[in-house]
Design a protein around this motif. Structure first.
Motif, PDB file in Angstrom:
ATOM      1  N   TYR A   1      30.391 -12.838 -23.628  1.00  0.00           N
ATOM      2  CA  TYR A   1      30.055 -12.044 -24.817  1.00  0.00           C
ATOM      3  C   TYR A   1      28.541 -12.097 -25.144  1.00  0.00           C
ATOM      4  CZ  TYR A   1      29.608 -10.679 -29.668  1.00  0.00           C
ATOM      5  OH  TYR A   1      29.178 -10.098 -30.822  1.00  0.00           O
ATOM      6  N   ILE A   2      28.089 -13.188 -25.688  1.00  0.00           N
ATOM      7  CA  ILE A   2      26.700 -13.431 -26.149  1.00  0.00           C
ATOM      8  C   ILE A   2      26.191 -12.347 -27.109  1.00  0.00           C
ATOM      9  CG2 ILE A   2      24.307 -14.013 -25.532  1.00  0.00           C
ATOM     10  CD1 ILE A   2      25.286 -15.101 -22.914  1.00  0.00           C
ATOM     11  N   THR A   3      26.153 -11.101 -26.663  1.00  0.00           N
ATOM     12  CA  THR A   3      25.778  -9.996 -27.548  1.00  0.00           C
ATOM     13  C   THR A   3      26.589  -8.767 -27.161  1.00  0.00           C
ATOM     14  OG1 THR A   3      24.021  -8.384 -28.059  1.00  0.00           O
ATOM     15  CG2 THR A   3      23.789  -9.613 -26.009  1.00  0.00           C
TER      16      THR A   3
ATOM     17  N   TYR B   1      25.362  -5.863 -27.275  1.00  0.00           N
ATOM     18  CA  TYR B   1      24.406  -4.846 -26.805  1.00  0.00           C
ATOM     19  C   TYR B   1      23.340  -5.433 -25.866  1.00  0.00           C
ATOM     20  CZ  TYR B   1      26.545  -2.950 -31.020  1.00  0.00           C
ATOM     21  OH  TYR B   1      27.447  -2.569 -31.971  1.00  0.00           O
ATOM     22  N   PRO B   2      23.743  -5.941 -24.715  1.00  0.00           N
ATOM     23  CA  PRO B   2      22.721  -6.521 -23.829  1.00  0.00           C
ATOM     24  C   PRO B   2      21.781  -5.443 -23.275  1.00  0.00           C
ATOM     25  CG  PRO B   2      24.835  -6.378 -22.708  1.00  0.00           C
ATOM     26  CD  PRO B   2      25.078  -5.983 -24.131  1.00  0.00           C
TER      27      PRO B   2
ATOM     28  N   CYS C   1      31.926 -18.446 -28.378  1.00  0.00           N
ATOM     29  CA  CYS C   1      30.909 -18.018 -27.412  1.00  0.00           C
ATOM     30  C   CYS C   1      30.025 -19.209 -27.033  1.00  0.00           C
ATOM     31  CB  CYS C   1      30.077 -16.908 -28.063  1.00  0.00           C
ATOM     32  SG  CYS C   1      28.638 -16.394 -27.128  1.00  0.00           S
TER      33      CYS C   1
ATOM     34  N   GLU D   1      26.619 -18.218 -29.043  1.00  0.00           N
ATOM     35  CA  GLU D   1      26.624 -17.650 -30.402  1.00  0.00           C
ATOM     36  C   GLU D   1      27.647 -18.312 -31.321  1.00  0.00           C
ATOM     37  OE1 GLU D   1      24.591 -15.310 -31.878  1.00  0.00           O
ATOM     38  OE2 GLU D   1      23.370 -15.559 -30.086  1.00  0.00           O
TER      39      GLU D   1
ATOM     40  N   MET E   1      34.341  -7.179 -31.836  1.00  0.00           N
ATOM     41  CA  MET E   1      33.007  -7.251 -31.238  1.00  0.00           C
ATOM     42  C   MET E   1      33.080  -7.015 -29.730  1.00  0.00           C
ATOM     43  SD  MET E   1      31.145  -7.514 -33.802  1.00  0.00           S
ATOM     44  CE  MET E   1      29.486  -7.892 -33.255  1.00  0.00           C
TER      45      MET E   1
ATOM     46  N   LYS F   1      31.362  -4.139 -27.431  1.00  0.00           N
ATOM     47  CA  LYS F   1      30.599  -4.404 -26.213  1.00  0.00           C
ATOM     48  C   LYS F   1      31.098  -3.519 -25.067  1.00  0.00           C
ATOM     49  CE  LYS F   1      28.681  -7.883 -23.206  1.00  0.00           C
ATOM     50  NZ  LYS F   1      28.053  -9.194 -23.176  1.00  0.00           N
TER      51      LYS F   1
END
Ligand SMILES: [Zn+2]
Length: 262
Positions: A157-159, A161-162, A191, A194, A203, A207
């Motif tokens: 995941y992390i973000t 919107y990579p 995560c 995060e 979320m 993504k």
């Protein structure tokens, strides 16, 4: 370092590098199971904690040094089983050859004994199902706890919107992996960088939509004959901090190439 309690889980949040605090890493300890070990550069801070915990099993989400760096120490000092993806076992058994700046940032990732994940990891109270989720790496695994609706997502995941990828990251695998986990009945994600994301499923869906759109846009531009440089300029016009900080190992160009490569 921060100690967080969530349900009956202990969560440790620690910056990977104490001098350049640009990235946090999270360790999750639940009912005897440790999910990821943290980087070896943080041994002095994490060792006292690892000694107090009654670690029965360790689950490694993928081979990166910020997640598996302390596995060697655990292997030598704690009587426990360490699990990883079956394709990571051979990697785990050797010291990682890292570029100098990664060793400097996270410390080395030395060889340790690991076994392939069983079908399910059982603790006293819970069941954790390892899910093959390549994309970030070839050996990435998420852990799903169905009764609580928990999903430990490592670096999947992390973000939502990579904008940058490592060379080995695969856009298509990310999309397939997220499509696979979206079918699971989970709510909260844990995560690797995060922490706890309570609306995790939502979320993750965001993504997925973002990645699908970016991939489609890149492929269209590539088909029209635009080169990588121009595609990068059109889709991600602004430079990303991580590109400079990682000496270019994370880049917008890697992400763009990954979209049409497969
Ligand atoms: Zn990683």
């Amino acid at each position: 370092m921060e100690r967080i309690l969530f349900d009956d889980m202990e969560i440790i949040k620690i910056t990977v590098n104490p001098i350049f605090p640009m990235m946090d890493v999270y360790l999750y300890f639940i009912d005897g199971l440790l999910v990821d070990t943290g980087p070896s550069i943080r041994k002095r801070n994490l060792m006292p904690l690892l000694k107090t915990w009654d670690i029965r099993q360790v689950a490694i989400t993928h081979h990166h040094e910020d997640h598996a760096g302390l596995a060697r120490w655990i292997d030598k000092h704690v009587s426990t089983e360490i699990f990883c993806h079956k394709n990571m076992v051979a990697v785990a058994h050797k010291n990682a050859h890292l570029p100098w700046y990664r060793t400097l940032f996270s410390g080395p990732r030395l060889a340790f004994n690991a076994r392939p994940y069983p079908e399910v990891i059982r603790t006293y109270k819970y069941e954790f199902y390892p899910i093959d989720t390549p994309g970030h790496t070839f050996d990435h695994v998420c852990l799903f706890e169905p009764y609580k609706g928990w999903l430990f997502t490592g670096d999947l995941y992390i973000t939502p919107y990579p904008k940058v990828f490592l060379k080995e990251e695969s856009m298509l695998s990310y999309i397939n992996s997220i499509q696979k986990i979206i079918k699971l009945d989970y709510k909260t994600i844990f995560c690797g960088h995060e922490g706890v994301i309570e609306n995790g499923k939502e979320m993750m869906e965001r993504k997925l939509q973002y990645l699908q759109k970016i991939r489609k846009d890149v492929i269209n531009l590539h088909k029209l004959g635009y080169n990588d440089r121009t595609i990068v300029k059109k889709i991600f016009p602004d430079r990303v901090k991580l590109e400079t900080a990682s000496f270019g190992s994370f880049s917008r160009r890697n992400l763009v190439r990954s979209c049409y490569r497969e």
